[in-house]
Enzyme design. Structure first.
Site, short mmCIF file in Angstrom:
data_model
loop_
_atom_site.label_atom_id
_atom_site.label_comp_id
_atom_site.label_asym_id
_atom_site.label_seq_id
_atom_site.Cartn_x
_atom_site.Cartn_y
_atom_site.Cartn_z
N TYR A 44 31.23 31.33 23.45
CA TYR A 44 31.23 31.65 24.89
C TYR A 44 31.04 30.41 25.75
O TYR A 44 31.52 30.37 26.87
CB TYR A 44 30.24 32.77 25.24
CG TYR A 44 28.82 32.62 24.73
CD1 TYR A 44 27.97 31.66 25.24
CD2 TYR A 44 28.34 33.47 23.74
CE1 TYR A 44 26.67 31.54 24.77
CE2 TYR A 44 27.05 33.36 23.27
CZ TYR A 44 26.20 32.39 23.79
OH TYR A 44 24.93 32.28 23.31
N GLU A 96 41.90 28.26 54.08
CA GLU A 96 41.40 28.35 52.70
C GLU A 96 42.07 27.33 51.77
O GLU A 96 41.62 27.14 50.63
CB GLU A 96 41.67 29.75 52.13
CG GLU A 96 40.94 30.86 52.85
CD GLU A 96 41.13 32.19 52.16
OE1 GLU A 96 42.20 32.81 52.35
OE2 GLU A 96 40.22 32.62 51.43
N VAL A 122 43.79 36.34 44.28
CA VAL A 122 42.91 36.54 43.12
C VAL A 122 43.68 37.22 41.98
O VAL A 122 43.38 37.03 40.81
CB VAL A 122 41.63 37.33 43.48
CG1 VAL A 122 40.70 36.50 44.35
CG2 VAL A 122 41.93 38.65 44.12
N GLU A 123 44.70 37.99 42.32
CA GLU A 123 45.54 38.63 41.30
C GLU A 123 46.18 37.57 40.39
O GLU A 123 46.21 37.71 39.16
CB GLU A 123 46.66 39.46 41.95
CG GLU A 123 46.23 40.79 42.51
CD GLU A 123 45.69 40.73 43.94
OE1 GLU A 123 45.30 39.63 44.41
OE2 GLU A 123 45.64 41.79 44.58
N LYS A 177 35.29 37.79 44.73
CA LYS A 177 35.32 36.71 45.72
C LYS A 177 34.22 37.02 46.74
O LYS A 177 34.45 37.77 47.70
CB LYS A 177 36.70 36.65 46.37
CG LYS A 177 36.96 35.39 47.19
CD LYS A 177 38.41 35.35 47.64
CE LYS A 177 38.70 34.12 48.46
NZ LYS A 177 40.09 34.10 48.99
#
Ligand SMILES: Nc1nc2c(c(=O)[nH]1)N=C([C@H](O)[C@@H](O)CO)CN2
Length: 126
Positions: free
Chosen positions: A53, A21, A72-73, A98
């Site tokens: 936005y 990855e 991802v945290e 994900k």
């Protein structure tokens, strides 16, 4: 408190704990709920008085381009910090998905909330 919504924003980044990855880009899908008071912008029809936005989405992709986190945290926590530094956001909910990361799941991910809501709106924040 009013909320600006960003739904299913797709961003490409290097993210993941495994060796394979670390050399590819993967897509994350983000949902954001951003608390703000829209009344002065609505009264004056002035973009400068609300959260833009489009500018926030652009900042998120810049952030994703500039970092290569494993978890991802970490992506979520650091992105929340970044957005709260760069924009007048008092409270946000950020969902990071994900897609395709785990076989037999459409997506995996997490949701965080950061910041404070005015007291009168706290009980409906969940
Ligand atoms: N809680 C988490 N678990 C896992 C993560 C993560 O970021 N947070 N990441 C992976 C791998 O990168 C996975 O997405 C590859 O399929 C595994 N578990």
């Amino acid at each position: 408190m009013d909320r600006i919504l960003i739904e299913a924003l797709s961003v490409d980044t290097v993210i993941g704990v495994y060796d394979w990855e670390r050399s590819i880009q993967q897509s994350l899908s983000l949902d954001l709920v951003l608390a703000t008071d829209i009344r002065s912008a609505a009264a004056t029809d002035d973009l400068r008085l609300t959260l833009d936005y489009a500018a926030i989405c652009q900042r998120i992709q810049q952030f994703a381009d500039a970092h290569q986190f494993a978890l991802v945290e970490t992506f979520a926590e650091r992105l929340a910090e970044c957005l709260r530094t760069d924009f007048p956001i008092t409270w946000l909910r950020l969902t990071v998905r994900k897609p395709g990361a785990v076989a037999n799941a459409v997506s995996v991910g997490l949701e965080i909330t950061r910041g404070n809501l005015p007291e009168a709106t706290q009980e409906i924040s969940a």
